[in-house]
Scaffold this motif. Sequence first.
Motif, short mmCIF file in Angstrom:
data_model
loop_
_atom_site.label_atom_id
_atom_site.label_comp_id
_atom_site.label_asym_id
_atom_site.label_seq_id
_atom_site.Cartn_x
_atom_site.Cartn_y
_atom_site.Cartn_z
N UNK A 23 0.76 -1.13 -0.01
CA UNK A 23 -0.02 0.03 0.11
C UNK A 23 0.79 1.12 -0.01
N UNK A 24 0.79 2.10 -0.84
CA UNK A 24 1.57 3.47 -1.16
C UNK A 24 0.56 4.78 -0.67
N UNK A 25 1.10 5.62 -0.31
CA UNK A 25 0.45 6.65 -0.11
C UNK A 25 1.45 7.86 -0.71
N UNK A 26 0.71 9.11 -0.65
CA UNK A 26 1.78 10.29 -1.04
C UNK A 26 1.49 11.49 -0.12
N UNK A 81 2.49 15.70 1.07
CA UNK A 81 3.09 16.88 0.65
C UNK A 81 4.65 17.03 1.16
N UNK A 82 5.60 17.57 0.41
CA UNK A 82 6.85 17.55 0.76
C UNK A 82 7.62 18.59 -0.49
N UNK A 83 8.12 19.66 0.10
CA UNK A 83 8.53 20.82 -0.39
C UNK A 83 7.84 21.33 -1.46
N UNK A 84 7.88 21.20 -2.65
CA UNK A 84 6.85 21.68 -3.69
C UNK A 84 6.41 20.41 -4.32
N UNK A 85 6.66 19.19 -3.93
CA UNK A 85 6.09 18.01 -4.51
C UNK A 85 5.76 17.16 -3.57
N UNK A 86 5.60 15.78 -3.77
CA UNK A 86 4.99 14.82 -3.05
C UNK A 86 6.16 13.63 -2.29
N UNK A 87 5.82 13.39 -1.21
CA UNK A 87 6.67 12.23 -0.53
C UNK A 87 5.89 11.02 -0.76
N UNK A 88 6.69 9.92 -1.45
CA UNK A 88 5.98 8.55 -1.79
C UNK A 88 6.35 7.71 -0.53
N UNK A 89 5.11 7.22 0.04
CA UNK A 89 5.68 6.31 1.46
C UNK A 89 5.04 4.97 0.98
N UNK A 90 5.60 3.83 1.66
CA UNK A 90 5.03 2.47 1.66
C UNK A 90 5.17 2.09 3.20
N UNK A 91 4.09 1.85 3.92
CA UNK A 91 3.91 1.33 5.11
C UNK A 91 4.31 2.60 6.15
N UNK A 92 3.99 3.87 5.61
CA UNK A 92 4.41 4.90 6.27
C UNK A 92 5.83 5.23 6.41
N UNK A 93 6.70 4.55 5.70
CA UNK A 93 8.10 4.88 5.15
C UNK A 93 8.27 5.81 4.01
N UNK A 94 9.05 6.84 4.06
CA UNK A 94 9.20 7.76 3.38
C UNK A 94 10.54 7.19 2.16
N UNK A 95 10.20 6.62 1.29
CA UNK A 95 11.50 6.16 0.36
C UNK A 95 11.39 6.80 -0.93
N UNK A 96 10.75 7.64 -1.57
CA UNK A 96 10.82 8.20 -2.50
C UNK A 96 10.02 9.74 -2.52
N UNK A 97 10.39 10.39 -3.69
CA UNK A 97 9.85 11.68 -3.80
C UNK A 97 9.43 12.12 -5.48
N UNK A 98 8.29 12.77 -5.53
CA UNK A 98 8.11 13.17 -6.79
C UNK A 98 8.53 14.66 -6.71
N UNK A 99 9.34 15.32 -7.31
CA UNK A 99 9.82 16.65 -7.15
C UNK A 99 9.96 17.28 -8.47
N UNK A 100 10.13 18.68 -8.63
CA UNK A 100 10.63 19.34 -9.52
C UNK A 100 9.97 19.10 -10.81
#
Length: 143
Positions: free
Chosen positions: A47-50, A52-71
């Motif tokens: 299960x994934x969720x996003x 807000x992070x900086x001007x983009x989105x944090x990508x999380x799995x099981x509540x863990x931030x492992x990726x980001x959609x930025x710039x």
Amino acid sequence: MAAKPLVRYKRTRRRRCDNRDIQAENIMAVSPQFRDFVLDQLNALGPLETKRLFGGLSVRCEGLHFGALLSGNMFYLVADPALRSDLEALGGAIFSYARGEKVIEVPRFVSVPEEILEDVDELLPLARRALDIARRDPRRRQA
């Protein structure tokens, strides 16, 4: 000796006189289509969720931030030195941004090249490594 009179300074709100309007035009938001595409590519992780992070989105799995959609439609993975060098060898780049005249690099985030992002078989092992790095991160908060 006479006491000096108490001088009170009027508090004023500090105005920023930088080029924020110009910078705002250069920042591209993450498109909903790109967000959905990346999440579809990564759905085998769980299960994934996003958020807000900086001007983009944090990508999380099981509540863990492992990726980001930025710039503007770029996907970055959280990386340690080993994953960073592997991603750079594949054509990825360290996330950077301009602050005034300086360019600030954030080696914790490395972009995933477009060819890798489109190939689930190549993307998932890299994303799993980033998720393992997020699990081991001593800065993460225990819930």
